[in-house]
Write a protein that holds these residues in place. Sequence first.
Motif, PDB file in Angstrom:
ATOM      1  N   ALA A   1       0.822  -1.212   0.000  1.00 58.16           N
ATOM      2  CA  ALA A   1       0.000   0.000   0.000  1.00 58.16           C
ATOM      3  C   ALA A   1       0.857   1.263   0.000  1.00 58.16           C
ATOM      4  O   ALA A   1       0.388   2.336  -0.376  1.00 58.16           O
ATOM      5  CB  ALA A   1      -0.930   0.013   1.203  1.00 58.16           C
ATOM      6  N   TYR A   2       2.115   1.138   0.409  1.00 57.70           N
ATOM      7  CA  TYR A   2       3.013   2.292   0.511  1.00 57.70           C
ATOM      8  C   TYR A   2       3.918   2.432  -0.710  1.00 57.70           C
ATOM      9  O   TYR A   2       4.727   3.353  -0.781  1.00 57.70           O
ATOM     10  CB  TYR A   2       3.885   2.156   1.761  1.00 57.70           C
ATOM     11  CG  TYR A   2       3.113   2.203   3.061  1.00 57.70           C
ATOM     12  CD1 TYR A   2       3.005   3.382   3.785  1.00 57.70           C
ATOM     13  CD2 TYR A   2       2.496   1.068   3.563  1.00 57.70           C
ATOM     14  CE1 TYR A   2       2.305   3.427   4.989  1.00 57.70           C
ATOM     15  CE2 TYR A   2       1.785   1.096   4.757  1.00 57.70           C
ATOM     16  CZ  TYR A   2       1.688   2.278   5.454  1.00 57.70           C
ATOM     17  OH  TYR A   2       0.990   2.321   6.644  1.00 57.70           O
ATOM     18  N   GLU A   3       3.781   1.543  -1.684  1.00 60.75           N
ATOM     19  CA  GLU A   3       4.679   1.547  -2.834  1.00 60.75           C
ATOM     20  C   GLU A   3       4.312   2.642  -3.834  1.00 60.75           C
ATOM     21  O   GLU A   3       3.132   2.877  -4.130  1.00 60.75           O
ATOM     22  CB  GLU A   3       4.642   0.190  -3.540  1.00 60.75           C
ATOM     23  CG  GLU A   3       5.616   0.094  -4.712  1.00 60.75           C
ATOM     24  CD  GLU A   3       5.549  -1.237  -5.440  1.00 60.75           C
ATOM     25  OE1 GLU A   3       6.186  -1.354  -6.502  1.00 60.75           O
ATOM     26  OE2 GLU A   3       4.840  -2.150  -4.956  1.00 60.75           O
ATOM     27  N   VAL A   4       5.300   3.309  -4.381  1.00 55.57           N
ATOM     28  CA  VAL A   4       5.099   4.324  -5.413  1.00 55.57           C
ATOM     29  C   VAL A   4       4.839   3.607  -6.741  1.00 55.57           C
ATOM     30  O   VAL A   4       5.705   2.902  -7.258  1.00 55.57           O
ATOM     31  CB  VAL A   4       6.323   5.244  -5.534  1.00 55.57           C
ATOM     32  CG1 VAL A   4       6.133   6.233  -6.687  1.00 55.57           C
ATOM     33  CG2 VAL A   4       6.555   6.005  -4.223  1.00 55.57           C
ATOM     34  N   THR A   5       3.654   3.781  -7.283  1.00 59.74           N
ATOM     35  CA  THR A   5       3.280   3.126  -8.546  1.00 59.74           C
ATOM     36  C   THR A   5       2.883   4.117  -9.624  1.00 59.74           C
ATOM     37  O   THR A   5       2.674   3.727 -10.777  1.00 59.74           O
ATOM     38  CB  THR A   5       2.119   2.134  -8.308  1.00 59.74           C
ATOM     39  OG1 THR A   5       1.019   2.834  -7.703  1.00 59.74           O
ATOM     40  CG2 THR A   5       2.548   0.995  -7.391  1.00 59.74           C
ATOM     41  N   VAL A   6       2.733   5.392  -9.265  1.00 59.50           N
ATOM     42  CA  VAL A   6       2.505   6.461 -10.232  1.00 59.50           C
ATOM     43  C   VAL A   6       3.383   7.637  -9.829  1.00 59.50           C
ATOM     44  O   VAL A   6       3.832   7.731  -8.685  1.00 59.50           O
ATOM     45  CB  VAL A   6       1.019   6.901 -10.288  1.00 59.50           C
ATOM     46  CG1 VAL A   6       0.123   5.763 -10.736  1.00 59.50           C
ATOM     47  CG2 VAL A   6       0.554   7.450  -8.932  1.00 59.50           C
ATOM     48  N   THR A   7       3.616   8.553 -10.757  1.00 61.03           N
ATOM     49  CA  THR A   7       4.427   9.731 -10.448  1.00 61.03           C
ATOM     50  C   THR A   7       3.775  10.554  -9.343  1.00 61.03           C
ATOM     51  O   THR A   7       2.571  10.802  -9.359  1.00 61.03           O
ATOM     52  CB  THR A   7       4.612  10.597 -11.694  1.00 61.03           C
ATOM     53  OG1 THR A   7       5.252   9.817 -12.705  1.00 61.03           O
ATOM     54  CG2 THR A   7       5.465  11.821 -11.394  1.00 61.03           C
ATOM     55  N   GLU A   8       4.591  10.979  -8.371  1.00 58.89           N
ATOM     56  CA  GLU A   8       4.087  11.783  -7.257  1.00 58.89           C
ATOM     57  C   GLU A   8       4.964  13.008  -7.068  1.00 58.89           C
ATOM     58  O   GLU A   8       6.066  13.098  -7.597  1.00 58.89           O
ATOM     59  CB  GLU A   8       4.094  10.955  -5.963  1.00 58.89           C
ATOM     60  CG  GLU A   8       3.265   9.682  -6.023  1.00 58.89           C
ATOM     61  CD  GLU A   8       2.719   9.302  -4.659  1.00 58.89           C
ATOM     62  OE1 GLU A   8       2.640  10.179  -3.775  1.00 58.89           O
ATOM     63  OE2 GLU A   8       2.350   8.128  -4.484  1.00 58.89           O
ATOM     64  N   TRP A   9       4.440  13.927  -6.274  1.00 54.60           N
ATOM     65  CA  TRP A   9       5.218  15.094  -5.863  1.00 54.60           C
ATOM     66  C   TRP A   9       5.262  15.136  -4.346  1.00 54.60           C
ATOM     67  O   TRP A   9       4.231  15.081  -3.683  1.00 54.60           O
ATOM     68  CB  TRP A   9       4.608  16.393  -6.388  1.00 54.60           C
ATOM     69  CG  TRP A   9       4.784  16.562  -7.864  1.00 54.60           C
ATOM     70  CD1 TRP A   9       3.977  16.086  -8.853  1.00 54.60           C
ATOM     71  CD2 TRP A   9       5.855  17.246  -8.513  1.00 54.60           C
ATOM     72  NE1 TRP A   9       4.462  16.416 -10.087  1.00 54.60           N
ATOM     73  CE2 TRP A   9       5.619  17.136  -9.915  1.00 54.60           C
ATOM     74  CE3 TRP A   9       6.977  17.935  -8.066  1.00 54.60           C
ATOM     75  CZ2 TRP A   9       6.471  17.702 -10.855  1.00 54.60           C
ATOM     76  CZ3 TRP A   9       7.819  18.497  -9.004  1.00 54.60           C
ATOM     77  CH2 TRP A   9       7.566  18.384 -10.380  1.00 54.60           C
ATOM     78  N   ILE A  10       6.461  15.195  -3.789  1.00 51.95           N
ATOM     79  CA  ILE A  10       6.641  15.377  -2.349  1.00 51.95           C
ATOM     80  C   ILE A  10       7.202  16.773  -2.164  1.00 51.95           C
ATOM     81  O   ILE A  10       8.369  17.032  -2.413  1.00 51.95           O
ATOM     82  CB  ILE A  10       7.597  14.330  -1.742  1.00 51.95           C
ATOM     83  CG1 ILE A  10       7.109  12.920  -2.052  1.00 51.95           C
ATOM     84  CG2 ILE A  10       7.730  14.549  -0.234  1.00 51.95           C
ATOM     85  CD1 ILE A  10       5.734  12.602  -1.510  1.00 51.95           C
ATOM     86  N   GLY A  11       6.326  17.703  -1.742  1.00 50.00           N
ATOM     87  CA  GLY A  11       6.719  19.103  -1.763  1.00 50.00           C
ATOM     88  C   GLY A  11       6.930  19.509  -3.210  1.00 50.00           C
ATOM     89  O   GLY A  11       6.055  19.325  -4.050  1.00 50.00           O
ATOM     90  N   ARG A  12       8.110  19.997  -3.526  1.00 53.52           N
ATOM     91  CA  ARG A  12       8.420  20.384  -4.904  1.00 53.52           C
ATOM     92  C   ARG A  12       9.247  19.325  -5.633  1.00 53.52           C
ATOM     93  O   ARG A  12       9.673  19.539  -6.765  1.00 53.52           O
ATOM     94  CB  ARG A  12       9.188  21.708  -4.903  1.00 53.52           C
ATOM     95  CG  ARG A  12       8.357  22.888  -4.390  1.00 53.52           C
ATOM     96  CD  ARG A  12       9.150  24.176  -4.496  1.00 53.52           C
ATOM     97  NE  ARG A  12       8.369  25.324  -4.066  1.00 53.52           N
ATOM     98  CZ  ARG A  12       8.814  26.581  -4.061  1.00 53.52           C
ATOM     99  NH1 ARG A  12      10.050  26.825  -4.468  1.00 53.52           N
ATOM    100  NH2 ARG A  12       8.047  27.572  -3.647  1.00 53.52           N
ATOM    101  N   LYS A  13       9.450  18.201  -4.980  1.00 58.99           N
ATOM    102  CA  LYS A  13      10.286  17.152  -5.559  1.00 58.99           C
ATOM    103  C   LYS A  13       9.427  16.119  -6.269  1.00 58.99           C
ATOM    104  O   LYS A  13       8.492  15.564  -5.701  1.00 58.99           O
ATOM    105  CB  LYS A  13      11.114  16.472  -4.471  1.00 58.99           C
ATOM    106  CG  LYS A  13      12.095  15.454  -5.012  1.00 58.99           C
ATOM    107  CD  LYS A  13      12.964  14.889  -3.906  1.00 58.99           C
ATOM    108  CE  LYS A  13      13.967  13.878  -4.465  1.00 58.99           C
ATOM    109  NZ  LYS A  13      14.818  13.301  -3.391  1.00 58.99           N
ATOM    110  N   ARG A  14       9.745  15.852  -7.523  1.00 58.73           N
ATOM    111  CA  ARG A  14       9.051  14.862  -8.318  1.00 58.73           C
ATOM    112  C   ARG A  14       9.577  13.473  -7.958  1.00 58.73           C
ATOM    113  O   ARG A  14      10.791  13.243  -7.943  1.00 58.73           O
ATOM    114  CB  ARG A  14       9.263  15.158  -9.799  1.00 58.73           C
ATOM    115  CG  ARG A  14       8.500  14.254 -10.763  1.00 58.73           C
ATOM    116  CD  ARG A  14       8.877  14.618 -12.195  1.00 58.73           C
ATOM    117  NE  ARG A  14       8.250  13.758 -13.175  1.00 58.73           N
ATOM    118  CZ  ARG A  14       7.149  14.075 -13.852  1.00 58.73           C
ATOM    119  NH1 ARG A  14       6.572  15.248 -13.639  1.00 58.73           N
ATOM    120  NH2 ARG A  14       6.631  13.242 -14.729  1.00 58.73           N
ATOM    121  N   VAL A  15       8.685  12.561  -7.708  1.00 61.47           N
ATOM    122  CA  VAL A  15       9.053  11.185  -7.361  1.00 61.47           C
ATOM    123  C   VAL A  15       8.531  10.267  -8.451  1.00 61.47           C
ATOM    124  O   VAL A  15       7.319  10.148  -8.649  1.00 61.47           O
ATOM    125  CB  VAL A  15       8.471  10.777  -5.992  1.00 61.47           C
ATOM    126  CG1 VAL A  15       8.882   9.345  -5.647  1.00 61.47           C
ATOM    127  CG2 VAL A  15       8.931  11.736  -4.904  1.00 61.47           C
TER     128      VAL A  15
END
Length: 409
Positions: free
Chosen positions: A358-372
């Motif tokens: 449930a915690y896995e990154v599977t789509v592009t995200e933004w943490i603050g201004r940082k693209r993940v």
Amino acid sequence: MSNSTPDVTVVIGAYEAMPYLIRCLESVEAQTLPAGRMEIVAVDDGSTDGTGAYLEEFAARTAIETRVVRQANSGGPSGPRNVGLGLARGRYVFFLDADDYFGEEALERMVAMGDRAGTDVVLGKVVGVNRGAAKSMWKETVERADLYSSNIKFTLSAQKLFRRDLLVRLGMRFDEELRTGEDALFTMEAYLRGNGVSVVADYTCYYLVGRDDGKHVTKSGSYLLRFDSARALMKLIATHVPPGPKRDTLMVRPLVITLLPQFGPGLLRQSDEVRQRKMELAAPLLEAYWTPGLARRLKVQERLRLLCIAEGRLDLLLDILRFMHEKKKPRQVRKGLRGRLYLVYPHFGEGTVLPLSAYEVTVTEWIGRKRVEVPGRQSTAAFLRRLVRKARRTARAAGLHMPRSAHRA
């Protein structure tokens, strides 16, 4: 009344629309599409601010064929739109809100696109005035947009050009029982059952106006109405799209745009009674439509919140919402040989009903201004190199030696 068929019927439902209605109508008159190729059907929905009188005055002097209907207040936008649709004669219909206005070339460009592409729905670029507006679907002009891979599913407002033949053939009407989200239901049905969708993105066709008095219809109504809207839209999607990746892709829209805002940090300020009621309303929707494929199409915090709701864990949901409310940034952790990336939100790794996946990154995200980004093959290789470098540093610190070949793993 002219016997020729106009290209477009502009349907305007108006309630307490002054003074915004003035610019709205001026923008229709200013269209580069000739006046003889369009008509207006304006429905005054029981206004008390002079809206009806202004519409009649406009109809008497404009070169555009205009019909005005004055009726008792219906309680929402669906009634006036349905009345206007019933009177429309144009090949296309455009539902123009009385608060908003057109770009001058809007109708000419959208009609040309619909005729050229043969599509049943044409989206014209929308920008916000004194309010936000969706942007992700306006990256390029396309004659036929794919509903599943494009972002057109995230713009379901009624302010689009619809081929009237489609609406008549399917007997489509706005659901007057819904007090919010009725336009999303209407538009999604046209997307699903029509002959394609076009996008005009190289010209601003529509200006979406935020009223200074705050009376815009989408800002009103209780949370119960949002659940009604989500339920109706999810049922429509399920009716026309069989279980599988395509349905999962479309279900993201009602879950993220309609349902999830009811479970944002604002829930922390609400009573236990409201919290429990919202959980009860959402549970059957998730039971019916939640799938692993749908889960992997969501951002981590979206997935976690919905999983808490599906499992009936209000306590865990509130912990995640407190984390979000405090604007904490989740740490990034990589695990496994494939270098899968996880975001450390509350209860990470505890083995509760919130599994590690449930915690896995599977789509592009933004943490603050940082693209993940989602780790790919190149990211996995980089992860392995980092592991080797870390092992070498550890070995050197211990006075050991690692062969250089290991560094090239």
